[in-house]
Design an enzyme around this catalytic site. Structure first.
Site, PDB file in Angstrom:
ATOM      1  N   ARG A  57       1.220  -0.810   0.007  1.00 56.12           N
ATOM      2  CA  ARG A  57       0.045  -0.752   0.123  1.00 56.12           C
ATOM      3  C   ARG A  57       0.667   0.991   0.308  1.00 56.12           C
ATOM      4  O   ARG A  57       2.090   0.974   0.419  1.00 56.12           O
ATOM      5  CB  ARG A  57      -0.977   0.218   1.137  1.00 56.12           C
ATOM      6  CG  ARG A  57      -0.460  -1.002   2.641  1.00 56.12           C
ATOM      7  CD  ARG A  57      -0.182   0.050   4.126  1.00 56.12           C
ATOM      8  NE  ARG A  57       0.258   1.190   3.398  1.00 56.12           N
ATOM      9  CZ  ARG A  57       1.328   1.909   3.405  1.00 56.12           C
ATOM     10  NH1 ARG A  57       2.093   1.734   3.584  1.00 56.12           N
ATOM     11  NH2 ARG A  57       1.068   4.116   3.718  1.00 56.12           N
ATOM     12  N   GLY A  58       0.393   2.013  -0.381  1.00 56.21           N
ATOM     13  CA  GLY A  58       0.878   3.936  -0.670  1.00 56.21           C
ATOM     14  C   GLY A  58       1.167   4.070  -2.107  1.00 56.21           C
ATOM     15  O   GLY A  58       1.509   2.824  -2.468  1.00 56.21           O
ATOM     16  N   ALA A  59       1.360   5.060  -2.097  1.00 54.43           N
ATOM     17  CA  ALA A  59       0.798   5.594  -3.639  1.00 54.43           C
ATOM     18  C   ALA A  59       1.780   5.166  -4.281  1.00 54.43           C
ATOM     19  O   ALA A  59       1.520   4.454  -5.132  1.00 54.43           O
ATOM     20  CB  ALA A  59       0.515   7.092  -4.028  1.00 54.43           C
ATOM     21  N   ARG A  93      -7.577  -0.631  -6.472  1.00 59.30           N
ATOM     22  CA  ARG A  93      -7.594   0.631  -5.445  1.00 59.30           C
ATOM     23  C   ARG A  93      -8.073   2.116  -7.343  1.00 59.30           C
ATOM     24  O   ARG A  93      -7.767   2.309  -7.778  1.00 59.30           O
ATOM     25  CB  ARG A  93      -7.022   0.354  -4.911  1.00 59.30           C
ATOM     26  CG  ARG A  93      -6.463  -0.991  -3.689  1.00 59.30           C
ATOM     27  CD  ARG A  93      -5.394  -0.446  -2.756  1.00 59.30           C
ATOM     28  NE  ARG A  93      -5.798   0.734  -1.752  1.00 59.30           N
ATOM     29  CZ  ARG A  93      -5.660   1.473  -0.739  1.00 59.30           C
ATOM     30  NH1 ARG A  93      -4.538   0.896  -0.468  1.00 59.30           N
ATOM     31  NH2 ARG A  93      -6.516   2.200   0.287  1.00 59.30           N
ATOM     32  N   GLN A 195      -1.743   2.939  10.191  1.00 58.04           N
ATOM     33  CA  GLN A 195      -0.326   2.979   9.731  1.00 58.04           C
ATOM     34  C   GLN A 195       0.305   3.668   9.786  1.00 58.04           C
ATOM     35  O   GLN A 195       1.934   3.116   9.550  1.00 58.04           O
ATOM     36  CB  GLN A 195      -0.485   3.394   7.963  1.00 58.04           C
ATOM     37  CG  GLN A 195      -1.314   2.867   7.155  1.00 58.04           C
ATOM     38  CD  GLN A 195      -2.790   2.906   7.155  1.00 58.04           C
ATOM     39  OE1 GLN A 195      -3.187   3.672   7.623  1.00 58.04           O
ATOM     40  NE2 GLN A 195      -3.836   3.125   5.912  1.00 58.04           N
ATOM     41  N   ASP A 236      -1.950  10.402  -2.124  1.00 55.61           N
ATOM     42  CA  ASP A 236      -2.176  10.256  -3.538  1.00 55.61           C
ATOM     43  C   ASP A 236      -2.530  10.153  -4.753  1.00 55.61           C
ATOM     44  O   ASP A 236      -3.144   9.516  -5.465  1.00 55.61           O
ATOM     45  CB  ASP A 236      -3.487   9.684  -2.280  1.00 55.61           C
ATOM     46  CG  ASP A 236      -3.164   8.281  -1.621  1.00 55.61           C
ATOM     47  OD1 ASP A 236      -2.557   8.705  -0.421  1.00 55.61           O
ATOM     48  OD2 ASP A 236      -2.276   6.823  -1.810  1.00 55.61           O
ATOM     49  N   ASN A 246      -5.136  12.647   0.008  1.00 57.44           N
ATOM     50  CA  ASN A 246      -4.282  11.750   1.239  1.00 57.44           C
ATOM     51  C   ASN A 246      -5.252  11.384   2.218  1.00 57.44           C
ATOM     52  O   ASN A 246      -6.489  11.902   2.081  1.00 57.44           O
ATOM     53  CB  ASN A 246      -3.261  12.691   1.411  1.00 57.44           C
ATOM     54  CG  ASN A 246      -1.613  11.822   2.688  1.00 57.44           C
ATOM     55  OD1 ASN A 246      -1.550  10.789   1.586  1.00 57.44           O
ATOM     56  ND2 ASN A 246      -2.205  11.985   3.770  1.00 57.44           N
ATOM     57  N   LYS A 247      -3.926   9.933   2.796  1.00 59.29           N
ATOM     58  CA  LYS A 247      -5.033   9.782   3.814  1.00 59.29           C
ATOM     59  C   LYS A 247      -5.951  10.484   4.897  1.00 59.29           C
ATOM     60  O   LYS A 247      -5.525  11.890   5.016  1.00 59.29           O
ATOM     61  CB  LYS A 247      -4.188   9.079   4.763  1.00 59.29           C
ATOM     62  CG  LYS A 247      -4.663   8.041   5.830  1.00 59.29           C
ATOM     63  CD  LYS A 247      -5.571   6.746   5.054  1.00 59.29           C
ATOM     64  CE  LYS A 247      -4.841   6.297   4.261  1.00 59.29           C
ATOM     65  NZ  LYS A 247      -5.970   5.136   3.313  1.00 59.29           N
TER      66      LYS A 247
END
Ligand code: MRU
Length: 346
Positions: A57-59, A93, A195, A236, A246-247
């Protein structure tokens, strides 16, 4: 970056002398910080599932893994590359545009009918380019952070696990640390998937960077107490007008930072910029399973994993995975190409 003193990337080719087809290797991030395990597969479907299930995960790491997975599909199942594998990876995603950037890059090569060897090399080059971008943006970011006491607050995991290597938000922190400075990081735990608490804190610890985990709800209070010098997050997707997805929780942080006059930096490689989204309103925000909010997993003292319910069985929950921070709340956006600051003196 380092795990137990040894260098790793969050996704990579695994080349075995006994097999002419490479495999994709990735760190299963769902198990951290309790277990460090890598997965290896020659099945493109396993790579797509790894992205979907947030093993990767993570862009930028999603983009890197997709490039390897699609290249693997080209090598092993060319007939279904366009009809099955491209749509399969594109659907893993929705928010991180790096995924689509990687799919476009590999699709363009497949349309040219490149050789298998060239496709394998292209996936490697895609990841290497991302890593080089992170390292370069880290230099720009370190210059910005090299002021005052360097108590930096970050949200989610925008570290090397999320970005193949170096990280985006953490790149400047690691650059400072490697230069002999002593950055200190407030790590937002980042509900609901944690995270920050699970991944960022672990990464920073492996690199010997001093840090302290805090509840997300402590962030504004710590700013008001003068305990935060700067905030750095990843992204992201960045719209053409500079709005940043973003998150979830990033927007709230930006409001508090603005209120307290604390610089708010966003670090992201070019692959995170989306000129097709005019503003943040056009960015698709992933809605995830309510159980991520209603349940919690962790290990007991014996190291055994447990999944427990923390809310009443009768309660429902909403779970937007991202939010959009307006450009007006951002002091500067930093990429490998330079720094976009609303006010060059900030
Ligand atoms: O849902 P996740 O864990 O994939 O979300 C990750 C983030 O929001 C990161 O902050 C973002 O991808 C920047 S990463 C370098």
């Amino acid at each position: 970056m380092r795990v137990g003193g040894k260098s790793f990337r969050s996704a990579n080719w695994f080349v075995d002398a006994g097999d002419s087809t490479p495999a994709v290797q990735w760190i299963d991030q769902r198990l951290l910080p309790h277990r460090f395990e890598q997965r290896i597969s020659r099945k493109p479907e396993d790579v797509a599932l790894a992205i979907e299930s947030m093993q990767v995960r993570g862009a930028p790491a999603i983009g890197g893994a997709a490039a390897y997975g699609l290249a693997l599909a080209y090598l092993t199942d060319k007939n279904r590359f366009f009809t099955h594998w491209l749509p399969r990876f594109r659907a893993t995603r929705p928010t991180a545009v790096n995924l689509f950037h990687a799919c476009d890059a590999i699709q363009a090569l497949a349309e040219q009918g490149v050789t298998d060897a060239d496709m394998q090399a292209a996936a490697q080059s895609y990841s290497d380019t991302e890593v080089a971008a992170n390292a370069c943006m880290g230099e720009h970011l370190a210059e910005r952070l090299a002021v005052g006491e360097r108590r930096i607050l970050t949200h989610c995991n925008a570290g090397w696990l999320a970005a193949v290597d170096w990280g985006t938000a953490t790149s400047g922190i690691y650059k400072l640390a490697h230069a002999g400075e002593s950055p200190f990081v407030w790590v937002d735990e980042t509900r609901p998937r944690l995270q920050g608490a699970r991944l960022t804190a672990w990464e920073l610890g492996q690199e010997g960077v001093k840090h302290c985990i805090q509840a997300d709800s402590a962030a504004a209070w710590m700013m008001s107490q003068g305990k935060v010098d700067a905030i750095v997050t990843g992204a992201d997707r960045i719209a053409a007008n500079g709005d940043v997805a973003n998150k979830i929780g990033t927007y709230m942080l930006s409001l508090a930072a603005r209120e307290h006059g604390i610089p708010f930096y966003v670090a992201a490689p070019s692959s995170t910029f989306d000129a097709n989204c005019a503003t943040g309103a056009a960015i698709p925000v992933e809605e995830r399973d309510a159980d991520e909010v209603l349940m919690m997993d962790g290990v007991d003292e014996a190291g055994d994993s447990h999944l427990i319910r923390i809310a009443s069985p009768n309660s429902s929950a909403g779970n937007p995975a991202f939010d959009v921070t307006p450009y007006a709340n951002i002091t500067a956006i930093i990429s490998e190409q330079g720094v976009w600051a609303r006010n060059p003196n900030t």
